[in-house]
Design an enzyme around this catalytic site. Structure first.
Site, PDB file in Angstrom:
ATOM      1  CB  SER A   9      -0.886   0.031   1.253  1.00  0.00           C
ATOM      2  OG  SER A   9      -1.399   1.339   1.439  1.00  0.00           O
ATOM      3  CG  HIS A  34      -3.868  -1.664  -1.677  1.00  0.00           C
ATOM      4  ND1 HIS A  34      -4.967  -2.351  -2.166  1.00  0.00           N
ATOM      5  CD2 HIS A  34      -4.313  -0.970  -0.608  1.00  0.00           C
ATOM      6  CE1 HIS A  34      -6.024  -2.083  -1.409  1.00  0.00           C
ATOM      7  NE2 HIS A  34      -5.648  -1.252  -0.462  1.00  0.00           N
ATOM      8  CG  ASP A  36      -5.007   2.048   0.981  1.00  0.00           C
ATOM      9  OD1 ASP A  36      -4.041   1.553   1.590  1.00  0.00           O
ATOM     10  OD2 ASP A  36      -6.025   1.400   0.685  1.00  0.00           O
ATOM     11  CG  MET A  38      -8.054   6.881   2.857  1.00  0.00           C
ATOM     12  SD  MET A  38      -7.080   6.738   4.376  1.00  0.00           S
ATOM     13  CE  MET A  38      -6.515   5.036   4.203  1.00  0.00           C
ATOM     14  CG  HIS A  68      -9.153   0.251  -0.574  1.00  0.00           C
ATOM     15  ND1 HIS A  68      -8.581  -0.067   0.635  1.00  0.00           N
ATOM     16  CD2 HIS A  68     -10.492   0.318  -0.350  1.00  0.00           C
ATOM     17  CE1 HIS A  68      -9.527  -0.198   1.554  1.00  0.00           C
ATOM     18  NE2 HIS A  68     -10.691   0.022   0.980  1.00  0.00           N
ATOM     19  CG  MET A  70     -11.055   3.159   2.124  1.00  0.00           C
ATOM     20  SD  MET A  70      -9.527   2.934   3.065  1.00  0.00           S
ATOM     21  CE  MET A  70      -8.327   3.086   1.739  1.00  0.00           C
ATOM     22  CG  MET A 139     -11.458  -3.103   4.816  1.00  0.00           C
ATOM     23  SD  MET A 139      -9.946  -2.713   3.951  1.00  0.00           S
ATOM     24  CE  MET A 139      -9.102  -1.722   5.181  1.00  0.00           C
ATOM     25  N   GLY A 144      -8.798   3.643   7.157  1.00  0.00           N
ATOM     26  CA  GLY A 144      -8.445   5.028   7.473  1.00  0.00           C
ATOM     27  C   GLY A 144      -6.972   5.266   7.675  1.00  0.00           C
ATOM     28  CG  PHE A 145      -5.400   6.343  10.199  1.00  0.00           C
ATOM     29  CD1 PHE A 145      -6.713   6.378  10.650  1.00  0.00           C
ATOM     30  CD2 PHE A 145      -4.752   7.549   9.907  1.00  0.00           C
ATOM     31  CE1 PHE A 145      -7.383   7.592  10.828  1.00  0.00           C
ATOM     32  CE2 PHE A 145      -5.414   8.765  10.083  1.00  0.00           C
ATOM     33  CZ  PHE A 145      -6.726   8.787  10.549  1.00  0.00           C
ATOM     34  N   GLY A 146      -2.771   3.437   7.959  1.00  0.00           N
ATOM     35  CA  GLY A 146      -1.851   2.304   7.934  1.00  0.00           C
ATOM     36  C   GLY A 146      -1.302   2.083   9.338  1.00  0.00           C
ATOM     37  N   GLY A 147      -0.602   0.987   9.507  1.00  0.00           N
ATOM     38  CA  GLY A 147       0.076   0.721  10.763  1.00  0.00           C
ATOM     39  C   GLY A 147      -0.812   0.318  11.929  1.00  0.00           C
ATOM     40  CG  ASP A 177      -6.105  -3.003   3.000  1.00  0.00           C
ATOM     41  OD1 ASP A 177      -6.643  -2.174   2.251  1.00  0.00           O
ATOM     42  OD2 ASP A 177      -5.159  -2.735   3.755  1.00  0.00           O
ATOM     43  N   GLY A 178      -4.734  -4.781   5.901  1.00  0.00           N
ATOM     44  CA  GLY A 178      -4.667  -4.092   7.184  1.00  0.00           C
ATOM     45  C   GLY A 178      -3.956  -4.903   8.251  1.00  0.00           C
ATOM     46  N   GLY A 179      -2.805  -4.404   8.651  1.00  0.00           N
ATOM     47  CA  GLY A 179      -2.085  -5.006   9.769  1.00  0.00           C
ATOM     48  C   GLY A 179      -1.428  -6.328   9.460  1.00  0.00           C
ATOM     49  N   GLY A 199       1.172  -2.496   3.944  1.00  0.00           N
ATOM     50  CA  GLY A 199       1.762  -1.158   3.817  1.00  0.00           C
ATOM     51  C   GLY A 199       3.023  -1.071   4.647  1.00  0.00           C
ATOM     52  CB  SER A 200       3.563  -0.509   8.264  1.00  0.00           C
ATOM     53  OG  SER A 200       2.435  -1.250   8.611  1.00  0.00           O
TER      54      SER A 200
HETATM   55  C1  DX5 Z   1      -6.562   1.184   5.852  1.00  0.00           C
HETATM   56  C2  DX5 Z   1      -5.552   0.989   4.767  1.00  0.00           C
HETATM   57  C3  DX5 Z   1      -4.399   0.150   5.345  1.00  0.00           C
HETATM   58  C4  DX5 Z   1      -3.266  -0.025   4.415  1.00  0.00           C
HETATM   59  C5  DX5 Z   1      -2.387  -1.148   4.896  1.00  0.00           C
HETATM   60  O1  DX5 Z   1      -7.575   1.984   5.382  1.00  0.00           O
HETATM   61  O2  DX5 Z   1      -6.151   0.354   3.653  1.00  0.00           O
HETATM   62  O3  DX5 Z   1      -4.945  -1.101   5.675  1.00  0.00           O
HETATM   63  O4  DX5 Z   1      -3.703  -0.293   3.150  1.00  0.00           O
HETATM   64  O5  DX5 Z   1      -1.626  -0.634   5.931  1.00  0.00           O
HETATM   65  P1  DX5 Z   1      -0.805  -1.572   6.926  1.00  0.00           P
HETATM   66  O6  DX5 Z   1      -0.341  -2.779   6.145  1.00  0.00           O
HETATM   67  O7  DX5 Z   1       0.321  -0.731   7.403  1.00  0.00           O
HETATM   68  O8  DX5 Z   1      -1.792  -1.942   7.987  1.00  0.00           O
HETATM   69 ZN    ZN Z   2      -6.552  -0.434   1.258  1.00  0.00          ZN
END
Ligand code: DX5
Ligand code: ZN
Length: 219
Positions: A9, A34, A36, A38, A68, A70, A139, A144-147, A177-179, A199-200
């Site tokens: 991401s 990916h 993202d 927003m 993606h 959002m 999800m 909304g946020f990475g990490g 997607d996410g974490g 992402g992270s």
């Molecule tokens: C949330 C984003 C995150 C991102 C991935 O809205 O969609 O999930 O893509 O970020 P990480 O892999 O750092 O959770």
């Molecule tokens: Zn995403």
């Protein structure tokens, strides 16, 4: 089962050097990008528009760009992202007043279609999407946020989704997607996910060692 796809991401990329960072992640073995998007309305964050997608294409990125959205409303920006070089466009069903119209709009503009399920949203809608979509995105964090921290309860939902997609037998991908990181990737893949957003875990890897980052996810 589809081949494993790793999609970093750009939310976590070095945004001051985005083209080079994206190229480095792809050169290190990532498959898709990916993207993202927003709008600070559907989610409390603001990120990238179609011009950044176009800039990546102009930079020479030829890999699939997995957008993606959002955002809410969603239809207005679909043509612009398609023109800007999006390969697939995924949207949240609660961001549109007409799911079929949004699906058709994405297809009319030549992109593959993804539908996104937030962590607390059940899969009730999924069976009505048979034959209409190319990708299901689950999800594993609230958007909304990475990490953020991975939500393990989504693994059971992934198993349910995999069972449905296996009945479809049409190659529809199951994305999460996410974490996602080296500590939970085995469980994510075991649940039937074949397309992983990270992402992270990729762009946040120490010393930008993206080869090591990708290898940590290709278990
Ligand atoms: C949330 C984003 C995150 C991102 C991935 O809205 O969609 O999930 O893509 O970020 P990480 O892999 O750092 O959770
Ligand atoms: Zn995403």
């Amino acid at each position: 089962m589809n081949k494993l796809i790793i999609a970093p991401s750009i939310l976590s990329a070095d945004l001051a050097n985005l083209g080079a960072d994206v190229k480095a992640a792809l050169d290190a073995g990532c498959d898709w990008i990916h993207f993202d998007v927003m709008d600070n309305h559907y989610v409390p964050n603001l990120t990238f528009g179609p011009d950044i997608c176009r800039a990546l294409r102009n930079y020479g990125i030829t890999a699939p760009i997995d957008v993606h959205l959002m955002i809410k409303p969603v239809d207005g920006l679909i043509p612009a992202f398609a023109k800007a070089g999006a390969t697939s466009i995924s949207f949240h069903p609660d961001a549109t007043s007409n799911i079929d119209a949004t699906i058709n709009l994405i297809k009319q503009h030549g992109c593959q279609v993804g539908v996104v399920f937030n962590p607390a949203v059940p899969l009730d809608l999924l069976s009505s999407l048979k034959g209409k979509i190319d990708l299901v995105l689950l999800m594993s964090v609230n958007p909304g946020f990475g990490g953020q921290s991975f939500m393990p309860h989504v693994l059971e939902k992934a198993q349910q989704a995999r069972a449905i997609l296996d009945l479809w037998q049409d190659g529809t991908r199951l994305q999460m997607d996410g974490g996602i990181n080296k500590d939970n990737i085995a469980a994510v893949l075991k649940s039937g996910v074949d397309t992983v957003v990270a992402g992270s875990a990729i762009f946040g890897y120490p010393n930008k060692n993206y080869i090591a980052a990708v290898n940590s996810l290709r278990v």
